[in-house]
Motif scaffolding. Sequence first.
Motif, short mmCIF file in Angstrom:
data_model
loop_
_atom_site.label_atom_id
_atom_site.label_comp_id
_atom_site.label_asym_id
_atom_site.label_seq_id
_atom_site.Cartn_x
_atom_site.Cartn_y
_atom_site.Cartn_z
N PRO A 40 0.83 -1.21 0.00
CA PRO A 40 0.00 0.00 0.00
C PRO A 40 0.87 1.26 0.00
O PRO A 40 0.53 2.26 -0.64
N GLU A 41 2.00 1.21 0.68
CA GLU A 41 2.91 2.36 0.71
C GLU A 41 3.35 2.74 -0.70
O GLU A 41 3.33 3.91 -1.09
N GLU A 42 3.73 1.73 -1.49
CA GLU A 42 4.19 2.02 -2.86
C GLU A 42 3.06 2.52 -3.75
O GLU A 42 3.28 3.36 -4.62
N VAL A 43 1.87 1.97 -3.53
CA VAL A 43 0.72 2.47 -4.31
C VAL A 43 0.52 3.95 -4.00
O VAL A 43 0.42 4.80 -4.90
N ALA A 44 0.48 4.27 -2.70
CA ALA A 44 0.19 5.65 -2.30
C ALA A 44 1.26 6.62 -2.79
O ALA A 44 0.96 7.75 -3.18
N SER A 45 2.51 6.16 -2.81
CA SER A 45 3.56 7.09 -3.24
C SER A 45 3.55 7.29 -4.75
O SER A 45 4.08 8.28 -5.24
N SER A 46 2.92 6.37 -5.49
CA SER A 46 2.94 6.51 -6.95
C SER A 46 1.62 7.06 -7.52
O SER A 46 1.52 7.25 -8.72
N CYS A 47 0.62 7.28 -6.67
CA CYS A 47 -0.69 7.71 -7.17
C CYS A 47 -1.12 9.04 -6.55
O CYS A 47 -0.75 9.34 -5.43
N ASP A 48 -1.93 9.79 -7.27
CA ASP A 48 -2.49 11.03 -6.72
C ASP A 48 -3.54 10.71 -5.66
O ASP A 48 -3.62 11.33 -4.62
N ILE A 49 -4.41 9.76 -6.02
CA ILE A 49 -5.48 9.36 -5.09
C ILE A 49 -5.40 7.85 -4.89
O ILE A 49 -5.31 7.09 -5.87
N THR A 50 -5.42 7.42 -3.64
CA THR A 50 -5.45 5.99 -3.32
C THR A 50 -6.82 5.64 -2.77
O THR A 50 -7.30 6.28 -1.83
N PHE A 51 -7.45 4.64 -3.38
CA PHE A 51 -8.74 4.12 -2.89
C PHE A 51 -8.48 2.81 -2.16
O PHE A 51 -7.80 1.93 -2.70
N ALA A 52 -9.02 2.69 -0.95
CA ALA A 52 -8.84 1.45 -0.17
C ALA A 52 -10.18 0.77 0.02
O ALA A 52 -11.17 1.44 0.37
N MET A 53 -10.25 -0.54 -0.19
CA MET A 53 -11.49 -1.28 0.02
C MET A 53 -11.13 -2.54 0.78
O MET A 53 -10.68 -3.54 0.20
N LEU A 54 -11.29 -2.48 2.12
CA LEU A 54 -10.87 -3.57 3.00
C LEU A 54 -12.03 -4.17 3.74
O LEU A 54 -13.09 -3.56 3.85
N ALA A 55 -11.76 -5.35 4.30
CA ALA A 55 -12.82 -6.15 4.92
C ALA A 55 -13.46 -5.50 6.14
O ALA A 55 -14.69 -5.51 6.29
N ASP A 56 -12.65 -4.96 7.03
CA ASP A 56 -13.16 -4.59 8.36
C ASP A 56 -12.25 -3.54 9.01
O ASP A 56 -11.24 -3.15 8.42
#
Length: 278
Positions: A40-56
């Motif tokens: 997730p760290e690498e996604v966030a550093s490479s994207c303008d907006i990070t969308f998270a969809m987690l279980a709980d």
Amino acid sequence: MGSPMAQNLIKAGCDVTVWNRTKSKCDPLLSLGAKYKASPEEVASSCDITFAMLADPESAVDVACGKHGAANGLSPEKGYVDISTVDGPTSKSISRHIKATGALFLEAPVSGSKKPAEDGQLIFLTAGDSPLYEKAAPFLDIMGKSRFYLGEVGNGAAMKLVVNMIMGSMMASFSEGLLLSEKVGLDPSVLVEVISQGAISAPMFSMKGPSMVQALYPTAFPLKHQQKDLRLALGLAESVSQPTPIAAAANEQYKVAKSHGLGDKDFSAVMEAVRTKM
Ligand SMILES: NC(=O)C1=CN([C@@H]2O[C@H](COP(=O)(O)OP(=O)(O)OC[C@H]3O[C@@H](n4cnc5c(N)ncnc54)[C@H](OP(=O)(O)O)[C@@H]3O)[C@@H](O)[C@H]2O)C=CC1
Ligand SMILES: O=CC(=O)O
């Protein structure tokens, strides 16, 4: 849910980078053109907006704030949108963590299940930083049919929990009705038809009724998540001393169903807990 939502972004031509704990579930998205990052760290550093969809709540906190979590890759100008269904205190805690990096935070749980996610027909219940709401709006509009901006962080979570508290109680009550109709010699399929024509008609009854009558529960919304939402909704009610005896009774039925291994079935499988003293 995350997978069809990401698919719709890719199909709309967005530049999408994905991560999932079980990497193989990203493969269909990679074959559609998504890029992959190892955390997730690498996604966030490479994207303008990070969308998270987690279980709980636990997994939402871990992916946002844990080791190699998104917060480590965030900085001012970036945004983090958490779509997971969690409780308000969890969402506020994630918000504090994200905003400490200088990034913006939006909670945006969705109403609508697997099919609405596939069809881009979700309903977003957002709250948090309004500039991020404006920036994310074009993407929310690809994944959903409507969006509500509800103000302070916690309000989106609360709205989602109230909606799902009602939904969980409705499903438990519908299950009781189907089983009662059968026991008194009626055809439950006819009950489904009768309900569909009257004032208590609901898409949920018409969609799930025919398979419930056959004791089939193909998963759209996992029962374990419905029970989680009832548990969190009861906590919300407790926090303001609101009596919710109907939701509390429904929650017990979902707990029974879950303890008998039905957690990964659709939430309509609560009917099995109602059918028998499991
Ligand atoms: N299904 C539905 O109809 C709807 C669901 N929701 C809500 O959306 C959220 C997701 O639902 P849904 O997609 O159905 O759930 P799933 O159980 O199918 O998916 C959960 C996701 O969370 C990941 N995950 C779970 N635990 C962890 C962890 N400890 N660390 C990292 N990742 C983790 C899973 O990864 P992995 O693949 O590795 O297991 C998976 O990507 C839930 O909060 C649910 O309540 C909201 C509206 C509708
Ligand atoms: O959270 C589940 C849904 O169908 O909405």
